[in-house]
Each structure stands twice: as structure tokens, then as C-alpha cells.
Design an enzyme around this catalytic site. Structure first.
Site, PDB file in Angstrom:
ATOM      1  N   ASP A 178      26.979  90.985 120.003  1.00  0.00           N
ATOM      2  CA  ASP A 178      26.507  91.298 121.360  1.00  0.00           C
ATOM      3  C   ASP A 178      25.020  90.976 121.535  1.00  0.00           C
ATOM      4  OD1 ASP A 178      29.025  92.335 121.290  1.00  0.00           O
ATOM      5  OD2 ASP A 178      28.493  94.289 122.113  1.00  0.00           O
TER       6      ASP A 178
ATOM      7  N   GLU B  11      34.431  96.520 128.552  1.00  0.00           N
ATOM      8  CA  GLU B  11      33.227  96.702 127.748  1.00  0.00           C
ATOM      9  C   GLU B  11      32.007  96.070 128.421  1.00  0.00           C
ATOM     10  OE1 GLU B  11      34.424  96.849 123.321  1.00  0.00           O
ATOM     11  OE2 GLU B  11      34.966  94.844 123.961  1.00  0.00           O
TER      12      GLU B  11
END
Ligand code: FRU
Length: 424
Positions: free
Chosen positions: A53, A294
Site C-alpha cells: 500500500d 478497503e
């Protein structure tokens, strides 16, 4: 916990629904919503660590911001273990896939800097060992607060539990690079409450993470998006007419889709600094559709609210499916109603020939979409793969009304600044 949103001048709202009917419209491999193939000979940012990420430094309005000409990104990061006996297979070879799959348990927040918005130089860990209260430092958002270089890093403190936290520090630049100082005191903000957002006690597979604070361009208040699941005991959710939507005959069977209960959460700050938050009902729910929405985030464009969130094939419910990638919804006001972009919600998915090539897409206000490389097949059958753990090529996208279009591809990890702040 009791909520009284009106106290903070927030109008009560009903969550918008991503329905099964919407999801039935998802079409993998539509070229306008599919990420170009990532080649197996991709470069690796750093051979000592996996990164996934990626969180560009930005301001509260969402603009990706450089400081004194330095671009800065934060990444979830874990060491690679090519020589650790634990990750050697029976032939003594490094089992990189197992190492990669274990990374979430040892995720730490690192930072990188660059003069060119790519070819990132390694900065190091943001918080020293022992500062963060839990084993895992999961995704969030670094916010540049002012021209003194103060940064609020919002992130998720995981295991034990899952708490949205923040830690304040400062970005310091020289001619030669960037360093992060401070980041010594982590402040817990909130956890799932069990009334609006599912708790670990209600579901061992609950999700509560990925804070994305922002200033609403219309009302000027400070809010935060996050990932959650709809509150309630696992298995107790109802997939009724509203969640199913308008489906053709024969599509009424929802199977076991009551176990998929993702939502995009929102909270409003009670103070100007964002130290005190009130959770509000979710903006969007996906009960009966998908179990994970998410890293939710916004692009504010043309007076509209473009809400993006990443999701996986494996988290879809029975009877619906879609590629790993980023999905989007649009509304005229912050609290909706939101409608799925491109009819289905799919904005940028992996091609079906390389279903795991990228993940954790982040759409920036300039239409560029960054993501990381997960794994790319190296043979025709897809049985041999090369693990990534590095930045994917950036994709250029146009957002037009209710639709999005892939229009360009750029270099690996290209995250150019939209603003530069000269530090005082
Ligand atoms: C997305 C994600 C986030 C989470 C992190 C954990 O790739 O699952 O939701 O914070 O990765 O590694």
C-alpha cells in the site's frame, strides 16, 4: 456508543447500497476499465524489502504535495527474508511467495522521497521500533498540515485489535534528501463500536482500518473515511430486496452472501485538529455483495464526490464476481446518494489473464492511479509467477460524469506532485 450526528451539524443520512444487481454489471477485461498488462520483467524498487500500500503525502483537500521540491510517499513495508531458514523450501530455495504472503503480520510504515516523482529513494521507518502500540502498522494517510512541515500520520494499529490512530511528526528537507522527525506519540482515535461497525467479537474476520481524513470542499469540516463491516453477529445480516436490487428472473438466490458485509465508514471531527472523532453511519454498504471495501478515498471533481475503494475477487459474495482492483461511486453531496461509476462500480480491474498483477489502487485528483505489483505470471499457463512487492506502472484515467476511462500508462511508481510547499 450513541450517536447524535446533528450535534455536529451533520445531516443524518441513509447509507447508499452497492447492490447485487449493480455487481452483476461488472465486466472484467473491458478495455476502458482494465489495467494494462504488467510485464514480468518489472524493476524492483528495493531488493531488501517488500512494499505494498502506497500513501502519497497530501494536504487535507486531497492534493498530492511535495515539500521544497521533494516528493514523499509512505508505504507499508516488510523485510524480505531470502536467507531465513523459515522461508527456504525443501530444496533450500527461497520461497518468496510464502514470505510475501506473510508480510501483513510484520507490516511497518516506511517513507521514500524523490525529486522526479519516481525512482524513489529509501527514507526509512517513520516510527522507531516500540512507538506503535501493536504488532502491525497498517494503512492510512500522511497529511502535510502546514509550511512548518508538520505531518499528521493517520494509520491503523492492528494486533491486538484494530484501532484508528494518529501520530504527529515533521518532514525535514535538505539539498540531499528528506527525513521524518518526531512521530513519537501515538494517539488512539477510535475503534469499531458494534452498533454501526462490526467488532472482532461479532466477527473474527472483521475489517476496521485505512483512515483517510479530508476537508469537505462544500461544508469545510474535517471528516475521515475508513473501511469497516456493517455491525452485527457474523451470519445475522439480511440480504433483502434492497441489497439484491433489480435483478432478472433466476437471480434472486443469494446463497450464503449474508457473510459479505463490507462498508465504507465515515467519522466527523469534533475539533479542528482531528484529535476527537464521532463515528457516523456508513456512507456505502455492500451487504450481500462483497466483504471488503478497503482504503476508501475521494476525488473531488466538478462539484461531485467521487468515492473510490479497492476490493478483491475472493471477497465477493456467492453469485457475483469481479476483478481485483478499484471500484468507484459518485454523489452530488458528501452523504449521497452514491451511484456506482460505469454502472457496476468497476473502475480499474486486473486483466483476467493476470488476475493478481496489481492491487491497492489509489486514485489521485489528477486522474493518475498508483498501485503495487502483487504477482505476474512468467509462463503461458500462469503456474509460474514472479512476486512483486514493488510499485506498478501508474495508470492515467479520465473521470467524466458517471463514467471513467483508462487513457494512459506511465512509469513505475510515477506519483508527481500537484502542489509544492516551501517550508519556512
Ligand atoms: C490493502 C490492505 C489494507 C490494510 C493492509 C494490510 O492492501 O489490506 O486494507 O491496511 O493492506 O497489509
Amino acid at each position: 456508543m450513541k450517536t447524535n450526528p446533528e450535534k455536529f451539524g451533520v445531516t443524518p443520512h441513509q447509507p447508499s447500497l452497492w447492490t447485487r444487481a449493480d455487481a452483476l454489471k461488472v465486466r472484467a477485461d473491458d478495455p476502458t476499465t482494465t489495467q494494462p498488462l504488467v510485464r514480468a520483467d518489472f524493476p524492483v524498487l528495493n531488493n531488501d524489502v517488500f512494499i505494498w500500500d502506497t500513501m502519497p503525502l497530501r494536504d487535507l483537500d486531497g492534493n498530492v504535495t511535495s515539500v521544497d521540491g521533494w516528493s514523499v510517499i509512505f508505504t507499508l513495508t516488510a523485510d524480505r527474508h531470502p536467507n531465513d531458514p523459515q522461508y527456504l523450501d525443501e530444496d533450500g530455495n527461497y520461497d518468496i511467495l510464502r514470505d510475501w504472503n506473510d508480510r501483513h503480520g510484520r507490516a511497518k510504515m516506511y517513507y521514500w522521497f524523490s525529486r522526479t516523482g519516481k525512482n524513489w529513494e529509501f527514507g526509512g521507518r517513520v516510527m522507531a521500533e516500540g512507538v506503535s502500540p501493536t504488532a502491525r502498522e497498517w494503512a492510512g494517510t500522511p497529511i502535510l498540515l502546514n509550511d512548518r512541515g508538520e505531518v499528521d500520520l493517520y494509520y491503523t494499529a492492528v494486533t491486538p485489535g484494530a484501532t484508528i490512530v494518529k501520530v504527529r511528526g515533521r518532514v525535514v528537507t535538505t539539498e540531499h534528501g528528506v527525513s521524518m522527525v518526531g512521530f513519537e506519540k501515538v494517539k488512539p482515535l477510535f475503534e469499531a463500536d458494534g452498533n454501526m461497525y462490526q467488532t472482532e467479537a461479532q466477527n473474527a474476520f472483521w475489517g476496521f482500518r485505512d483512515p483517510w481524513p479530508f476537508r469537505d470542499p462544500k461544508d469545510g469540516k474535517l471528516y475521515m473515511l475508513f473501511e469497516g463491516n456493517v455491525a452485527g453477529e457474523r451470519g445475522s445480516h439480511k440480504v433483502g430486496e434492497a441489497e439484491i436490487g433489480d435483478v432478472p428472473p433466476g437471480y434472486e438466490d443469494v446463497g450464503n452472501s449474508r457473510y459479505q458485509t463490507a462498508c465504507v465508514g465515515i467519522a466527523v471531527a469534533r475539533d479542528a485538529d482531528g484529535d476527537d472523532w464521532e463515528m457516523l453511519p456508513p456512507l456505502l454498504t455492500a451487504v450481500g455483495v462483497n466483504d471488503q471495501t478497503e482504503r476508501p478515498h475521494f476525488v473531488f471533481q466538478d462539484g461531485k464526490y467521487y468515492l473510490f475503494t479497492i476490493s478483491h475477487t475472493f471477497t465477493y459474495a456467492d453469485g457475483v464476481t469481479g476483478p481485483d482492483g478499484v471500484y468507484g461511486f459518485v454523489a452530488d453531496s458528501l452523504f449521497g446518494p452514491y451511484v456506482p461509476l460505469n454502472g457496476s462500480g468497476l473502475v480499474l480491474g486486473n486483466p483476467s489473464s493476470q488476475p493478481f498483477q496489481t492491487y491497492s489502487h489509489y486514485v489521485m485528483p489528477n486522474g493518475l492511479v498508483t498501485s503495487f505489483i502483487d504477482s505476474v505470471p512468467t509462463d503461458e499457463t500462469g503456474t509460474q509467477i514472479r512476486v512483486g512487492g514493488t510499485e506498478a506502472p501508474t495508470v492515467g484515467m479520465k473521470i467524466k460524469g458517471l463514467q471513467t476511462f483508462v487513457v494512459a500508462e506511465y512509469d513505475y511508481g510515477y506519483i508527481p506532485p500537484m502542489l509544492d510547499v516551501t517550508l519556512k
